[in-house]
Motif scaffolding. Structure first.
Motif, mmCIF file in Angstrom:
data_model
loop_
_atom_site.group_PDB
_atom_site.id
_atom_site.type_symbol
_atom_site.label_atom_id
_atom_site.label_comp_id
_atom_site.label_asym_id
_atom_site.label_seq_id
_atom_site.Cartn_x
_atom_site.Cartn_y
_atom_site.Cartn_z
ATOM 1 N N TRP A 26 -39.348 -32.182 -31.437
ATOM 2 C CA TRP A 26 -39.401 -33.529 -30.860
ATOM 3 C C TRP A 26 -40.543 -34.351 -31.457
ATOM 4 O O TRP A 26 -40.403 -35.549 -31.676
ATOM 5 C CB TRP A 26 -39.580 -33.451 -29.347
ATOM 6 C CG TRP A 26 -38.439 -32.798 -28.630
ATOM 7 C CD1 TRP A 26 -37.249 -32.394 -29.161
ATOM 8 C CD2 TRP A 26 -38.381 -32.457 -27.245
ATOM 9 N NE1 TRP A 26 -36.463 -31.830 -28.198
ATOM 10 C CE2 TRP A 26 -37.132 -31.844 -27.013
ATOM 11 C CE3 TRP A 26 -39.266 -32.600 -26.181
ATOM 12 C CZ2 TRP A 26 -36.750 -31.399 -25.741
ATOM 13 C CZ3 TRP A 26 -38.891 -32.161 -24.924
ATOM 14 C CH2 TRP A 26 -37.637 -31.562 -24.716
ATOM 15 N N TRP A 31 -40.368 -38.335 -30.819
ATOM 16 C CA TRP A 31 -39.916 -38.460 -29.429
ATOM 17 C C TRP A 31 -41.013 -38.175 -28.415
ATOM 18 O O TRP A 31 -40.746 -38.120 -27.226
ATOM 19 C CB TRP A 31 -38.759 -37.480 -29.181
ATOM 20 C CG TRP A 31 -37.473 -37.860 -29.838
ATOM 21 C CD1 TRP A 31 -37.206 -39.008 -30.524
ATOM 22 C CD2 TRP A 31 -36.263 -37.082 -29.861
ATOM 23 N NE1 TRP A 31 -35.915 -38.991 -30.989
ATOM 24 C CE2 TRP A 31 -35.303 -37.827 -30.596
ATOM 25 C CE3 TRP A 31 -35.895 -35.847 -29.353
ATOM 26 C CZ2 TRP A 31 -34.013 -37.364 -30.819
ATOM 27 C CZ3 TRP A 31 -34.614 -35.388 -29.568
ATOM 28 C CH2 TRP A 31 -33.675 -36.138 -30.293
ATOM 29 N N GLU A 55 -39.378 -39.085 -24.944
ATOM 30 C CA GLU A 55 -38.331 -40.111 -24.955
ATOM 31 C C GLU A 55 -37.071 -39.570 -24.289
ATOM 32 O O GLU A 55 -36.847 -38.359 -24.216
ATOM 33 C CB GLU A 55 -38.010 -40.507 -26.401
ATOM 34 C CG GLU A 55 -39.196 -41.070 -27.172
ATOM 35 C CD GLU A 55 -39.698 -42.404 -26.632
ATOM 36 O OE1 GLU A 55 -38.877 -43.227 -26.178
ATOM 37 O OE2 GLU A 55 -40.923 -42.622 -26.646
#
Length: 249
Positions: A26, A31, A55
């Motif tokens: 991620w 993210w 996210e």
């Protein structure tokens, strides 16, 4: 008191947001935010007091990850293929799905990618094995501080006489050592004349067989029937089902 810096992926795993591997994935995809700022460099360190958010895409991807329960037969290994033995994941195919699985999840071969065994069940043992794509589930079941207990039914034969003495049953519950370390307390009780129920919090290699050996019991059969709150139930040998959304270990 000064705060100590931690690797971001380690901190995310501690917080239960993801596994370390997921965290790295991620972070690389941009993210993950620390105090509102996107952090995309692997190996970044953070203070425990810093605020970490992920996210929505990460949560969506995580919710797509499946966890599968299988009733492993004898002769299959739980993890990687070894010495010509077939891994249990080979049984995860549409035709082996339990007809009574109530999960709405559709089977797709992509679910087999990165499906890993969360805990071992040796080749001669049968029963409940968990395979998961979700790092949080794996950590919950095999993290070194796991709170999840596991229950086994074990058919045994006493090799030193007529009947296992009560003092030896007590030792099975607490007082045995393996690999130079004392074992955590277990719950061991008779189910019937030749079958014991073992409830354990840890899972050393071939632990139950070795515990039995120490008190003169020979294991004739070993079946895992429960992991935490999830039971094997009526799942037939060699078949599998999805962990449903309302089930928790």
């Amino acid at each position: 008191m000064t705060e100590e810096l931690l690797r971001l992926s380690k901190r995310m795993s501690e917080l239960g947001l993801s596994s370390r591997r997921e965290a790295d994935e991620w972070i690389a995809r941009g993210w993950v935010r620390v105090d509102g700022k996107v952090v995309s460099e692997l190996g970044t360190k953070v203070y425990p007091s810093q605020h970490i958010t992920v996210e929505r895409q990460a949560a969506a991807e995580q919710s797509k990850r499946v966890t599968v329960l299988i009733n492993k037969p004898v002769g299959y290994v739980s993890g990687q293929a070894e010495d010509g033995y077939t891994p249990a994941v080979a049984l995860i195919k549409a035709e082996n799905r339990w007809a009574e699985d109530r999960s709405p999840e559709q089977f797709h071969p992509t679910q087999l990618r990165s499906l890993v065994a969360a805990g071992r069940l040796d080749i001669d043992s049968v029963g409940l094995l968990v395979l998961t794509q979700d790092g949080r589930v794996a950590k919950q079941l095999i993290g070194h501080d796991t709170e999840v207990d596991k229950e086994y039914l074990v058919r045994v034969q006493y090799t030193k006489g007529d009947k296992l003495p009560d003092s030896e049953l007590k030792r099975l519950n607490h007082g045995l050592w393996l690999d130079g370390k004392p074992l955590l307390p277990a719950k061991v009780r008779w189910q019937n004349d030749d079958q014991l129920s073992f409830t354990l919090r840890e899972g050393k290699k071939r632990q139950i067989r070795r515990m039995c050996e120490l008190v003169g019991l020979k294991v004739l059969g070993l079946k895992r029937v429960r992991i935490g709150k999830v039971k094997l139930g009526d799942l037939p040998t060699g078949q599998w089902r999805y962990l449903s959304a309302d089930e928790q270990f």
